[in-house]
Design a protein around this motif. Structure first.
Motif, short mmCIF file in Angstrom:
data_model
loop_
_atom_site.label_atom_id
_atom_site.label_comp_id
_atom_site.label_asym_id
_atom_site.label_seq_id
_atom_site.Cartn_x
_atom_site.Cartn_y
_atom_site.Cartn_z
N VAL A 59 0.48 -1.19 0.17
CA VAL A 59 -0.12 0.13 0.04
C VAL A 59 1.10 1.34 -0.09
O VAL A 59 2.15 1.73 0.41
CB VAL A 59 -1.18 -0.15 1.02
N MET A 60 -0.08 2.61 -0.69
CA MET A 60 0.64 3.69 -0.14
C MET A 60 0.24 4.65 0.42
O MET A 60 -0.87 4.61 0.67
CB MET A 60 1.23 3.99 -1.94
N ALA A 61 0.16 5.24 1.21
CA ALA A 61 0.04 6.56 1.85
C ALA A 61 -0.04 7.77 1.47
O ALA A 61 1.16 8.32 2.13
CB ALA A 61 0.17 5.98 3.47
N PRO A 62 -0.82 8.29 1.01
CA PRO A 62 -0.52 9.72 0.59
C PRO A 62 -0.23 10.85 1.54
O PRO A 62 -0.68 10.51 2.35
CB PRO A 62 -1.53 10.21 -0.66
N ILE A 63 0.88 11.78 0.91
CA ILE A 63 0.78 12.56 2.10
C ILE A 63 0.55 14.03 2.00
O ILE A 63 0.62 14.90 0.58
CB ILE A 63 2.82 13.00 2.59
N PHE A 64 -0.11 14.65 2.53
CA PHE A 64 -1.47 15.99 2.63
C PHE A 64 -0.62 16.59 3.07
O PHE A 64 0.01 17.08 4.24
CB PHE A 64 -2.84 15.90 2.83
N LEU A 65 -0.15 17.84 2.17
CA LEU A 65 -0.14 19.60 3.23
C LEU A 65 -1.11 20.13 3.37
O LEU A 65 -2.55 20.06 3.00
CB LEU A 65 0.52 20.38 1.99
N ILE A 66 -1.12 20.50 4.92
CA ILE A 66 -2.31 21.36 6.00
C ILE A 66 -2.08 22.00 6.69
O ILE A 66 -0.82 22.13 6.80
CB ILE A 66 -3.06 19.80 6.16
N VAL A 67 -3.14 22.98 6.42
CA VAL A 67 -2.47 24.17 7.06
C VAL A 67 -4.37 24.47 7.96
O VAL A 67 -5.13 23.85 7.89
CB VAL A 67 -2.35 25.61 5.95
N ASN A 68 -3.61 25.53 9.05
CA ASN A 68 -5.18 25.93 9.72
C ASN A 68 -6.42 26.69 9.23
O ASN A 68 -5.52 27.79 8.27
CB ASN A 68 -4.42 26.61 10.95
N ALA A 69 -7.67 26.23 8.94
CA ALA A 69 -8.33 27.16 8.32
C ALA A 69 -8.25 28.40 8.95
O ALA A 69 -8.91 29.10 7.54
CB ALA A 69 -9.35 26.45 7.82
N ASP A 122 -11.94 23.21 10.38
CA ASP A 122 -10.16 23.41 11.34
C ASP A 122 -9.06 23.63 10.20
O ASP A 122 -8.29 24.48 10.34
CB ASP A 122 -10.51 23.17 12.23
N PHE A 123 -9.24 22.66 9.74
CA PHE A 123 -7.69 22.70 8.62
C PHE A 123 -8.18 22.82 7.33
O PHE A 123 -9.34 22.36 6.80
CB PHE A 123 -7.40 21.11 8.74
N ARG A 124 -7.72 22.71 6.63
CA ARG A 124 -7.52 23.57 5.17
C ARG A 124 -6.56 22.34 3.80
O ARG A 124 -5.64 21.94 4.52
CB ARG A 124 -7.85 25.34 5.06
N VAL A 125 -7.22 21.43 3.44
CA VAL A 125 -6.21 21.04 2.78
C VAL A 125 -5.59 21.62 1.42
O VAL A 125 -5.77 22.70 0.29
CB VAL A 125 -6.64 19.85 1.87
N LEU A 126 -4.19 21.62 1.21
CA LEU A 126 -3.33 22.31 0.52
C LEU A 126 -2.85 22.30 -0.19
O LEU A 126 -3.24 21.75 -1.93
CB LEU A 126 -2.36 23.88 0.57
N GLY A 127 -3.14 20.30 -0.16
CA GLY A 127 -2.11 19.76 -2.10
C GLY A 127 -2.06 18.30 -1.23
O GLY A 127 -1.96 18.64 -0.25
N VAL A 128 -1.17 17.57 -2.28
CA VAL A 128 -1.18 15.60 -1.72
C VAL A 128 0.17 15.78 -2.66
O VAL A 128 0.91 16.70 -3.70
CB VAL A 128 -1.85 15.38 -2.41
N ALA A 129 1.67 15.27 -1.77
CA ALA A 129 2.42 15.19 -2.14
C ALA A 129 2.65 13.82 -3.38
O ALA A 129 4.13 13.29 -3.67
CB ALA A 129 3.51 14.66 -1.91
N GLU A 163 -0.92 21.77 17.74
CA GLU A 163 -0.02 23.27 17.38
C GLU A 163 -0.47 23.80 16.35
O GLU A 163 -0.24 25.20 16.71
CB GLU A 163 1.91 22.30 16.96
N LEU A 164 -0.29 23.26 15.21
CA LEU A 164 -1.29 23.55 14.12
C LEU A 164 -2.80 24.33 14.66
O LEU A 164 -2.96 25.24 14.15
CB LEU A 164 -1.19 22.74 13.04
N LEU A 165 -3.38 23.65 15.43
CA LEU A 165 -4.59 24.04 15.46
C LEU A 165 -3.79 25.49 15.86
O LEU A 165 -5.05 26.50 16.52
CB LEU A 165 -5.44 23.03 16.07
N ALA A 166 -3.29 25.47 17.80
CA ALA A 166 -3.13 26.79 18.19
C ALA A 166 -2.56 28.30 16.91
O ALA A 166 -2.66 29.09 17.48
CB ALA A 166 -2.46 26.26 19.57
N GLY A 167 -1.96 27.64 16.03
CA GLY A 167 -1.89 28.88 15.77
C GLY A 167 0.13 28.50 15.08
O GLY A 167 0.75 29.60 15.19
#
Length: 325
Positions: free
Chosen positions: A124-134, A219-226, A195-199
């Protein structure tokens, strides 16, 4: 045909000379007893859960018990060494993870060598997503990079462990974007998310399964997948390649390996069973629910993949001056 005493003794001597692994398989009854599948992580994570899904399916197909044995610790090196030293009789397999390909670059000389283990099949592969605080000002990757370039200290990433795929992917993104940055290491995703949720950090790279509750809550926004291509797990996320960073391709992965002297017929049979399990629609759906994509293939393909990953991440590790603890 008359079997003389000399002929019989010669046959027995030849059997012993063939080595301990071969006579058992010559009986044509593999597996005739319980098979150990060694996980390099503790119970409950994606590695453990996906292995149990596959173990059940393979065991059902072969009519034998395939059990999961968790051997966590030392960045997967404990499990790797255990299987590298196991009897090559087809009754012990490693469910290797991405750190297998980075261990030597991070830690130097290991207690086992890569030649001690042979690939059986990718799983299996586990894609890695780039995530930021919304709530962050940046709405896409370009804005995130611009934000980093405007800060004296650049971008801050929360990473779930030094040398992990999310950590290395962040290092690669910083390098390709030409922006300074800091990877802050935490013990797992939960603390990184806090830590991400706390900014207190700008972003994280992560498997999406554990982040989904925060994404769904807004609470989170997805900016992309690697990934090299968009993921069926979250197809709305554009790849980082699409957004101008073609070299930033990284995923977690799991696959089966065996002690290097394991007989070829056993390796081929196990590969066949793994691929049969991965083709099962129910298994695929169970894996997707864990944020994982089924990836069937041959031992040769898996071996080339490991070689490529070892070379690629070795260069990233050395360029960033990273050392494992």
């Amino acid at each position: 045909m008359t079997v003389t005493r000399r002929t019989l003794l010669g046959t027995i001597a030849a059997a012993f000379a063939a080595g301990p692994g071969l006579p058992a398989f010559a009986e044509g009854d593999w597996p005739s007893r319980l098979v150990r599948l060694v996980s390099p992580y503790g119970a409950g994570g994606a590695n453990d859960i996906s292995l149990r899904i596959l173990a059940e399916q393979i065991g059902r197909s072969l009519g034998q018990q395939f059990i999961v044995e968790n051997k966590p610790g030392a960045g997967t090196r404990i499990a790797n060494e255990l299987v590298a030293r196991a009897a090559p009789d087809g009754y012990t397999f490693l469910y290797a993870a991405a750190p297998y390909a980075t261990a030597e670059a991070l830690f130097g000389k290991l207690k086992y060598e890569r030649k001690d283990l042979r690939p059986v099949a990718m799983a299996v592969m586990a894609p890695i997503f780039l995530i930021v605080n919304a709530k962050a000002a940046f709405k896409n990757l370009q804005e995130l990079i611009a934000h980093g370039k405007a800060q004296p200290d650049g971008l801050t990433f929360a990473s779930p462990g030094a040398g992990s795929q999310p950590h290395l992917a962040a290092e690669l993104l910083l390098k390709d974007a030409g922006v300074k940055g800091l990877n802050v290491q935490y013990r797992g995703d939960a603390m990184a998310y806090t830590e991400l949720l706390a900014g207190r950090v700008d972003a994280t790279l992560t498997a999406i399964s554990t982040a989904l509750p925060h994404i769904r809550s807004g609470d989170f926004r997805v900016l992309g997948v690697a990934s090299a291509e968009r993921s069926a797990i979250y197809p709305a996320a554009p790849t980082l390649r699409e957004q101008g960073y073609p070299n930033v391709v990284a995923s977690g992965w799991f696959g089966f390996m065996a002690p290097s002297a394991t007989p070829q017929p056993i390796v081929e049979r196990m590969q066949e069973e793994i691929n049969r399990a991965l083709a099962d629609p129910e298994v695929k759906q169970k894996l997707l629910a864990q944020g994982l994509e089924a990836r069937a293939g041959t031992a040769a393909e898996f071996g080339k993949f490991i070689d490529d990953e070892t070379r690629k991440w070795g260069e990233v590790i050395r360029a960033a001056g990273l050392k494992g603890e």
